[in-house]
Design a protein around this motif. Structure first.
Motif, PDB file in Angstrom:
ATOM      1  N   TRP A 154      12.174  -3.491  -6.489  1.00  0.00           N
ATOM      2  CA  TRP A 154      13.129  -3.480  -5.378  1.00  0.00           C
ATOM      3  C   TRP A 154      12.710  -2.534  -4.267  1.00  0.00           C
ATOM      4  O   TRP A 154      12.866  -2.858  -3.087  1.00  0.00           O
ATOM      5  CB  TRP A 154      14.524  -3.109  -5.877  1.00  0.00           C
ATOM      6  N   ILE A 155      12.203  -1.369  -4.613  1.00  0.00           N
ATOM      7  CA  ILE A 155      11.822  -0.398  -3.593  1.00  0.00           C
ATOM      8  C   ILE A 155      10.680  -0.944  -2.748  1.00  0.00           C
ATOM      9  O   ILE A 155      10.681  -0.828  -1.521  1.00  0.00           O
ATOM     10  CB  ILE A 155      11.462   0.957  -4.242  1.00  0.00           C
ATOM     11  N   GLU A 156       9.711  -1.577  -3.398  1.00  0.00           N
ATOM     12  CA  GLU A 156       8.588  -2.169  -2.662  1.00  0.00           C
ATOM     13  C   GLU A 156       9.083  -3.269  -1.721  1.00  0.00           C
ATOM     14  O   GLU A 156       8.662  -3.338  -0.563  1.00  0.00           O
ATOM     15  CB  GLU A 156       7.559  -2.731  -3.642  1.00  0.00           C
ATOM     16  N   TRP A 157      10.003  -4.107  -2.189  1.00  0.00           N
ATOM     17  CA  TRP A 157      10.556  -5.164  -1.346  1.00  0.00           C
ATOM     18  C   TRP A 157      11.296  -4.582  -0.151  1.00  0.00           C
ATOM     19  O   TRP A 157      11.178  -5.080   0.961  1.00  0.00           O
ATOM     20  CB  TRP A 157      11.506  -6.051  -2.162  1.00  0.00           C
ATOM     21  N   LEU A 158      12.075  -3.524  -0.380  1.00  0.00           N
ATOM     22  CA  LEU A 158      12.812  -2.902   0.725  1.00  0.00           C
ATOM     23  C   LEU A 158      11.871  -2.314   1.767  1.00  0.00           C
ATOM     24  O   LEU A 158      12.124  -2.426   2.973  1.00  0.00           O
ATOM     25  CB  LEU A 158      13.769  -1.835   0.196  1.00  0.00           C
ATOM     26  N   ILE A 159      10.790  -1.695   1.308  1.00  0.00           N
ATOM     27  CA  ILE A 159       9.787  -1.160   2.233  1.00  0.00           C
ATOM     28  C   ILE A 159       9.177  -2.290   3.046  1.00  0.00           C
ATOM     29  O   ILE A 159       9.044  -2.195   4.276  1.00  0.00           O
ATOM     30  CB  ILE A 159       8.699  -0.373   1.463  1.00  0.00           C
ATOM     31  N   ALA A 194       0.829  -1.207   0.000  1.00  0.00           N
ATOM     32  CA  ALA A 194       0.000   0.000   0.000  1.00  0.00           C
ATOM     33  C   ALA A 194       0.867   1.262   0.000  1.00  0.00           C
ATOM     34  O   ALA A 194       0.574   2.225  -0.720  1.00  0.00           O
ATOM     35  CB  ALA A 194      -0.935  -0.007   1.203  1.00  0.00           C
ATOM     36  N   ILE A 195       1.927   1.256   0.783  1.00  0.00           N
ATOM     37  CA  ILE A 195       2.833   2.414   0.821  1.00  0.00           C
ATOM     38  C   ILE A 195       3.511   2.596  -0.533  1.00  0.00           C
ATOM     39  O   ILE A 195       3.617   3.711  -1.044  1.00  0.00           O
ATOM     40  CB  ILE A 195       3.872   2.258   1.950  1.00  0.00           C
ATOM     41  N   ALA A 196       3.967   1.492  -1.120  1.00  0.00           N
ATOM     42  CA  ALA A 196       4.626   1.566  -2.426  1.00  0.00           C
ATOM     43  C   ALA A 196       3.659   2.078  -3.497  1.00  0.00           C
ATOM     44  O   ALA A 196       4.055   2.858  -4.361  1.00  0.00           O
ATOM     45  CB  ALA A 196       5.180   0.206  -2.822  1.00  0.00           C
ATOM     46  N   ALA A 197       2.413   1.654  -3.424  1.00  0.00           N
ATOM     47  CA  ALA A 197       1.412   2.146  -4.378  1.00  0.00           C
ATOM     48  C   ALA A 197       1.170   3.635  -4.169  1.00  0.00           C
ATOM     49  O   ALA A 197       1.015   4.393  -5.135  1.00  0.00           O
ATOM     50  CB  ALA A 197       0.111   1.364  -4.228  1.00  0.00           C
ATOM     51  N   GLY A 198       1.151   4.065  -2.907  1.00  0.00           N
ATOM     52  CA  GLY A 198       0.968   5.483  -2.608  1.00  0.00           C
ATOM     53  C   GLY A 198       2.134   6.334  -3.090  1.00  0.00           C
ATOM     54  O   GLY A 198       1.949   7.490  -3.471  1.00  0.00           O
ATOM     55  N   LEU A 199       3.331   5.762  -3.069  1.00  0.00           N
ATOM     56  CA  LEU A 199       4.515   6.473  -3.551  1.00  0.00           C
ATOM     57  C   LEU A 199       4.730   6.292  -5.052  1.00  0.00           C
ATOM     58  O   LEU A 199       5.694   6.809  -5.604  1.00  0.00           O
ATOM     59  CB  LEU A 199       5.761   5.985  -2.801  1.00  0.00           C
TER      60      LEU A 199
END
Length: 87
Positions: A63-68, A48-53
């Motif tokens: 990769w960014i979503e996985w790191l989050i 959800a955070i990755a989608a918001g960003l």
């Protein structure tokens, strides 16, 4: 959400939970089931955070979503371990 989405969330949650647990130094006093639950919650919230960003859907590996997600799982594992230590 379809059944395939639920199953993939569980599988990804297991992986995220284990990776989050590996990131936290020291021995954790929580069980495998708690690790999996923390991983599933971290995977859902991280998505959800990755989608918001606007970094959830990229060409290739996200990769960014996985790191989050791994970061959230590490925080969750550490918080749960700390809560169990004070009991």
């Amino acid at each position: 959400m379809e059944i395939s989405g639920i199953i993939s969330a569980i599988v990804i949650g297991i992986v995220i939970g284990v990776l989050g647990r590996l990131v936290v130094p020291g021995r954790q006093r929580i069980g495998v089931l708690w690790t999996i639950l923390v991983g599933i919650v971290a995977a859902l919230i991280g998505s959800a955070i990755a989608a918001g960003l606007d970094v959830a859907d990229t060409d290739g590996v996200d990769w960014i979503e996985w790191l989050i997600q791994i970061g959230l799982a590490a925080v969750g594992v550490a918080a749960l371990d700390r809560a169990k230590a004070h009991r």
